[in-house]
Design a protein around this motif. Structure first.
Motif, short mmCIF file in Angstrom:
data_model
loop_
_atom_site.label_atom_id
_atom_site.label_comp_id
_atom_site.label_asym_id
_atom_site.label_seq_id
_atom_site.Cartn_x
_atom_site.Cartn_y
_atom_site.Cartn_z
N TYR A 15 0.67 -1.25 0.03
CA TYR A 15 -0.12 -0.07 -0.20
C TYR A 15 0.87 1.33 0.21
CZ TYR A 15 -3.33 3.46 1.65
OH TYR A 15 -3.90 4.69 1.65
N GLY A 30 0.14 2.83 -3.25
CA GLY A 30 -1.25 3.23 -3.04
C GLY A 30 -2.46 2.17 -2.79
N ASN A 67 -4.12 -0.05 -4.33
CA ASN A 67 -4.40 -0.44 -5.73
C ASN A 67 -3.95 -2.20 -5.31
OD1 ASN A 67 -5.27 -0.80 -8.24
ND2 ASN A 67 -4.06 0.56 -8.98
N GLN A 92 -8.63 0.20 -14.34
CA GLN A 92 -8.26 1.37 -13.73
C GLN A 92 -9.22 2.43 -13.47
OE1 GLN A 92 -4.61 2.63 -15.85
NE2 GLN A 92 -3.60 1.08 -15.12
N GLY A 93 -9.32 2.74 -12.16
CA GLY A 93 -10.57 3.77 -11.63
C GLY A 93 -10.58 3.44 -10.21
N ARG A 94 -11.10 4.71 -9.67
CA ARG A 94 -11.06 4.59 -8.08
C ARG A 94 -12.09 3.53 -7.74
NH1 ARG A 94 -14.02 8.62 -6.90
NH2 ARG A 94 -14.37 9.24 -9.03
N LEU A 95 -13.21 3.18 -8.37
CA LEU A 95 -14.07 2.27 -7.96
C LEU A 95 -13.66 0.67 -8.01
CD1 LEU A 95 -17.43 3.47 -9.20
CD2 LEU A 95 -16.56 3.71 -6.88
N PRO A 119 -10.57 -0.79 -6.86
CA PRO A 119 -10.19 -1.36 -5.61
C PRO A 119 -11.31 -1.69 -4.53
CG PRO A 119 -8.86 0.67 -6.26
CD PRO A 119 -9.84 0.51 -6.99
N ILE A 120 -12.28 -0.67 -4.64
CA ILE A 120 -13.24 -1.13 -3.66
C ILE A 120 -14.19 -2.16 -4.11
CG2 ILE A 120 -15.41 0.05 -2.72
CD1 ILE A 120 -14.19 2.72 -3.28
N TRP A 138 -19.24 0.72 -11.85
CA TRP A 138 -18.01 0.95 -12.62
C TRP A 138 -17.93 0.36 -14.13
CZ3 TRP A 138 -14.44 3.96 -13.20
CH2 TRP A 138 -13.18 3.62 -14.10
#
Lengths: 271, 445
Positions: free
Chosen positions: A54, A58, A60, A122-125, A127-128, A200
């Motif tokens: 991490y 980050g 990911n 690839q995108g913020r959502l 990893p969630i 997403w």
């Protein structure tokens, strides 16, 4: 990327497995106690490994197959430790720890590989989506592993083999409770994970919440299977052996969705 | 080793006999006083429980002491000598130690692994200390016995699982249901064994007991005894739905619980696990019930099977325990053997010390001519020479003591160094009275 902690964790998982097996063969609960502490150490080392990743790149984690598998192993072991702290079902570790070792060995095949994330992932959502889904699936896996042990213990008791293994295995009631807890908590998490994924997907694949991809279909199948199990448990009142057997079947579907189908998928696979 | 043990237990003597003995010894006389009156008996411990009467003693003269203890038992048991000989066992030396360790570890008990015996041995030892009947040997021996018992308990499973049918029911209930906290028990019919099992279940956390009987008055009666709720037989099916554990023991000729009834109840209770114990003969529960999912049916033979399995397991564990006891007996013998040579070593040192003091005294005149510091140095030098010379014979004696052949060496050293030959080594040992450090019986065990 430094994999020192990963390797240390793998070694500790392995030691814990050996400890549990020895405790079963030598019929000593003390060994299982020690093994449980070692498993705790493994989970801690593994956590340090994630922390390490991490800080390096980050939030990911778990986007390639091997890391996802390693994360999966961590969730199953961690959830087991949390459950066993309450129920004292130490010997269940004899199934959980080897399961974690297998996953970790699979993970170690590619843990040092390069990290190439396809555009779609690839995108913020993402990893969630990945984290929630894997936690949900990890809890399902724990429920199923409890089911495996339930079937063994049920068989021992019905055949009146009370002298050997049965004496050291957890009680049926406790195993059924673990199955219940796993399903109950896994379900909302996986559901949320899938919803985030589909949100997403709409942005990534333009317009649709759904792509007819083998991986998506299998994941949905897993969700349906466990939803069915949970429904039967809560609404119909299925308990004990029937649920245990079905849980094992569900685990097979889950593993295939997780690992096998990955290689068939084109747009949604881990690299 | 001058330790003897004379006694009888449930295997060698009938209850009537043990009874007679423990009565007269317990109340009428103080057994330890009487035993110690014999000059041959130096320390003594008197253990009396419902399964055994034993005297453990440190003897000056073993033959004499054994005879004394036997006549003591003979007198208080009102027995004929021939009858007595048949029931008594006599152990000497390390056999006596082994027997004590086995007793304390509950290997010699009627129900092997039962926990009471250790407490009884401790009680006997407390009496022994209070009456100042123990000395260095028995103190050490008893503490060693307590430690051995603890090792056996923690390292083996001799006290592991249930060895009575009613307790096996509890064990199985735990295996099936997990925690018994708040579980409901349904007694169908009444009987000694089912009531006992119900009591065990209550003690292990079960929350509620329902008693169903054909005659309601009887149900009320039983329920009162075990703090249960009485119900009539017509409510059986309804109550089956609430119960987690059912113990059935009616005198009925046919089956009372049929698969249809159980299946119905199971549906209403949403398939919660149900443990049925059928201890009635002829059986109360249709065996087909046992094939229903989530229902576990055990009859009296099944429970007996669990007990047999547990007994077998205890016997296996007992072998391990015998190994531990063997080790501990050796360890005690090691300590005891050094005891034989300790007085000789002490007097050897004392003699050397006396010589040193005397020589320093004699050379006082020229020593005084030296400075303070040099005088000290001379003394140190002399002491060191003595220590160096004594070192080998002392270690030699300690080593020989372990191989049982120390006596000739002890004799030789005593003769050659002209150590006063008056006392036997046992007497010179530091403890004819209880040694301070070892007297406390409750010392952390």
């Amino acid at each position: 990327m430094d994999t020192l902690f990963f390797k240390a964790a793998l070694a500790a998982y392995f030691l814990a497995t050996a400890g549990y097996l020895v405790s079963l063969v030598a019929r000593r609960v003390v060994m299982a106690k020690i093994a449980t502490w070692v498993l705790g150490l493994a989970v801690a080392l593994h956590a340090v490994h994630f922390l390490d990743m991490y800080t390096e790149r980050g939030f990911n984690v778990a986007v390639n197959l091997f890391e996802a598998v390693s994360f999966f192993a961590w969730i199953v072991s961690g959830a087991y430790l949390a459950v066993q702290a309450r129920t004292k079902t130490r010997v269940l570790g004899a199934i959980v720890a080897p399961f974690a070792v297998l996953l970790m060995m699979l993970a170690s095949l590619g843990i040092e590989g390069t990290l190439a994330i396809p555009d779609a992932l690839q995108g913020r959502l993402v990893p969630i989506h990945v984290t929630l889904s894997i936690i949900g699936e990890g809890l399902f896996a724990l429920a199923s592993l409890a089911g495996v042990m339930y079937c063994i213990q049920d068989r021992q008791i019905r055949r009146r083999r009370m002298g050997g293994l049965a004496r050291y295995l957890p009680s049926l009631g406790d195993l059924d409770n673990i199955n219940h807890t796993g399903l109950l908590w896994g379900f909302p998490l996986l559901t949320l994970g899938l919803i985030v994924g589909s949100v997403w997907a709409k942005t990534a694949w333009g317009g649709s919440n759904w792509a007819a991809d083998p991986k998506t279909i299998w994941s949905f199948a897993v969700w349906c299977f466990y939803a069915f199990l949970l429904h039967q448990r809560l609404a119909i009142g299925w308990k004990g052996r029937k649920i245990a057997v079905l849980s094992i079947a569900a685990l097979v579907v889950l593993i295939s969705a997780f690992i096998g189908v990955n290689f068939l998928s084109s747009v949604h696979k881990f690299t | 080793m001058n330790v003897i043990l004379v006694g009888m237990n449930h295997k060698t003597a009938p209850l009537e006999l043990r009874e007679r003995l423990s009565f007269s010894c317990g109340d009428v006389v103080r057994p330890l006083d009487e035993l110690l009156r014999a000059p041959a008996v130096r320390e003594a411990l008197y253990l009396s429980t419902c399964n055994r009467v034993e005297v453990l003693a440190r003897a000056e003269d073993m033959e004499e002491a054994i005879a004394r203890v036997k006549s003591f038992i003979l007198r208080h048991g009102n027995l004929g000598a021939a009858e007595l000989e048949k029931c008594l066992y006599v152990y000497c030396g390390s056999d006596a130690v082994r027997h004590l360790f086995r007793v304390a570890s509950s290997l010699d008990s009627m129900v092997m692994g039962e926990p009471q015996i250790l407490g009884q041995v401790k009680e006997a030892y407390r009496d022994c200390v209070e009456q100042k009947a123990s000395g260095i040997i028995l103190n050490k021996l008893l503490h060693h016995a307590f430690r051995t018992a603890k090792r056996v308990r923690t390292e083996t499973a001799v006290a592991g699982n249930a060895v009575s049918v009613s307790y096996a029911a509890v064990e199985m209930a735990k295996k099936i249901l997990g925690s018994l906290e708040g579980r409901t028990v349904l007694l169908v019919g009444a009987g000694e064994m089912s009531e006992l099992a119900a009591r065990h279940l209550l003690n292990n956390g079960a929350g509620r007991i329902i008693v169903a009987n054909r005659t309601y008055a009887r149900a009320v009666q039983v329920a009162e005894e075990i703090h249960g709720v009485p119900v009539g037989f017509e409510l059986l099916e309804e109550k089956l739905q609430e119960a987690d554990i059912v113990i059935s023991s009616t005198g009925a000729a046919g089956y009372i619980l049929t698969p249809a009834m159980v299946q119905g109840a199971l549906r209403r209770r949403k398939n919660r696990l149900l443990f049925l114990i059928d201890i009635a003969v002829p059986r109360d529960v249709d065996p087909a019930v046992g094939r229903i999912d989530n229902v576990y049916l055990f009859n009296i033979d099944d429970l007996q099977g669990v007990v047999d399995e547990n007994v077998r397991n205890r016997l296996q564990e007992a072998e391990k325990a015998e190994g531990i006891i063997g080790e501990e007996v050796l360890r005690f013998a090691e300590w005891y053997n050094t005891l034989e040579v300790v007085p000789t070593i002490v007097s050897l040192r004392e003699k050397a010390e006396t010589i040193l003091r005397a020589e320093l005294e004699r050379s006082g005149s020229w020593l005084r001519a030296l400075g303070e510091e040099d005088r000290k140095n001379v003394e140190i030098l002399a002491t060191q020479i003595i220590n160096k010379i004594l070192h080998d014979p002392v270690t030699g004696l300690k080593e020989e003591s372990q191989s049982n052949g120390a006596m000739p060496y002890v004799a030789a050293i005593r003769k050659l160094f002209r150590l006063e030959a008056a006392e036997s080594p046992q007497d010179a040992s530091p403890g004819d009275k209880p040694a301070e450090k070892e007297t406390e019986p409750s010392e952390g065990y």
